[in-house]
Every structure is written in C-alpha cells, then in structure tokens.
Design a protein around this motif. Structure first.
Motif, PDB file in Angstrom:
ATOM      1  N   ARG A 133      32.140  23.819  -7.851  1.00 60.77           N
ATOM      2  CA  ARG A 133      32.820  24.599  -6.813  1.00 60.77           C
ATOM      3  C   ARG A 133      32.102  25.914  -6.546  1.00 60.77           C
ATOM      4  O   ARG A 133      31.873  26.284  -5.398  1.00 60.77           O
ATOM      5  N   THR A 134      31.734  26.619  -7.627  1.00 57.15           N
ATOM      6  CA  THR A 134      31.056  27.898  -7.419  1.00 57.15           C
ATOM      7  C   THR A 134      29.673  27.696  -6.810  1.00 57.15           C
ATOM      8  O   THR A 134      29.242  28.470  -5.961  1.00 57.15           O
ATOM      9  N   ILE A 172      28.711  25.220  -4.807  1.00 57.64           N
ATOM     10  CA  ILE A 172      28.880  24.863  -3.397  1.00 57.64           C
ATOM     11  C   ILE A 172      29.224  26.095  -2.575  1.00 57.64           C
ATOM     12  O   ILE A 172      28.711  26.285  -1.468  1.00 57.64           O
ATOM     13  N   ARG A 173      30.068  26.963  -3.135  1.00 56.21           N
ATOM     14  CA  ARG A 173      30.450  28.186  -2.407  1.00 56.21           C
ATOM     15  C   ARG A 173      29.230  29.078  -2.205  1.00 56.21           C
ATOM     16  O   ARG A 173      28.996  29.598  -1.104  1.00 56.21           O
ATOM     17  N   LYS A 174      28.408  29.254  -3.242  1.00 60.75           N
ATOM     18  CA  LYS A 174      27.207  30.081  -3.122  1.00 60.75           C
ATOM     19  C   LYS A 174      26.224  29.489  -2.118  1.00 60.75           C
ATOM     20  O   LYS A 174      25.618  30.215  -1.323  1.00 60.75           O
ATOM     21  N   ARG A 216      26.922  27.584   0.436  1.00 58.18           N
ATOM     22  CA  ARG A 216      27.494  27.757   1.772  1.00 58.18           C
ATOM     23  C   ARG A 216      27.257  29.178   2.275  1.00 58.18           C
ATOM     24  O   ARG A 216      26.899  29.385   3.439  1.00 58.18           O
ATOM     25  N   ILE A 217      27.413  30.146   1.402  1.00 60.23           N
ATOM     26  CA  ILE A 217      27.165  31.537   1.785  1.00 60.23           C
ATOM     27  C   ILE A 217      25.696  31.732   2.148  1.00 60.23           C
ATOM     28  O   ILE A 217      25.370  32.373   3.161  1.00 60.23           O
TER      29      ILE A 217
END
Length: 118
Positions: A33-34, A36-38, A40-41
């Motif tokens: 999750r972390t 994928i979030r990074k 995406r950013i």
C-alpha cells in the motif's frame, strides 16, 4: 474457577491481535500500500526540463554544447571574418570541441560515479 466473560473476550482479542501482528501478509500488504501510494505520487509529479537535463550524462551534454557552439560560430563568424574555406575551419573547430567535450564529460561522469560510490 471461571473468569468473567469480558475477561475471556479481552484475552481472545489480545491473542488475535498478536497473531495478526506476526502474520507476514499483513506487513506485506501494508508495504504494498505504501509503495503504491509513493509511486502514484511520483507518477503525478511534474518533472521540469532542468531535472530531465540533469539525468543526461555529462559526455552527451558537453557534446551537445560543442555542437551548439559550432552552429553558433557557423552563423556568427562569417559576419566578422570571411576567408575562403571558413566552413571547413568551423567544422574542424566543432569536431575539436566535441572531442574536448567528450573527454571533459567522461571525467565529470567518473567524478560523479566515484562520489556516488563513496
């Protein structure tokens, strides 16, 4: 002697929490999750021309500078000096500048690589 019902429930929840904390899939999912979030950013971030230019190795950048200087000389030098075969002089000078740019660029890239490794 029986424990009260709420004490048994509390111990059951505590055991479930401890089991979940030791479960590698929970940590793996959290890591995914972390990540994928990074990503995406980073994907949505605008990259400037200067940042892209800094990625190019010095060898290529210095060669581009030499070619641009040769092209500028091709247009500017005939305004002030006009001997025969001026184009050949400028082409020879551009080749010398390109070779010099490659040598200096290789030295800069080697220096950056040494800094990175230290």
């Amino acid at each position: 002697m029986h424990k009260p019902e709420n004490e048994q429930e509390r111990l059951r929840r505590l055991r479930d929490q401890q089991l979940a904390a030791r479960d590698p899939l929970v940590k793996q999912k959290q890591f995914q999750r972390t990540t994928i979030r990074k990503e995406r950013i980073l994907r949505n971030r605008k990259v400037s021309f200067a940042e892209r230019w800094d990625i190019i190795p010095h060898v290529v950048r210095n060669s581009i500078y030499a070619v641009l200087l040769g092209v500028a000389a091709l247009f500017i030098l005939p305004l002030f000096w006009n001997p025969p075969n001026l184009t050949w002089y400028i082409a020879g000078g551009a080749v010398i500048l390109i070779v010099l740019g490659v040598v200096v660029g290789q030295a800069q890239d080697s220096r950056d690589e040494i800094k990175r490794l230290m």
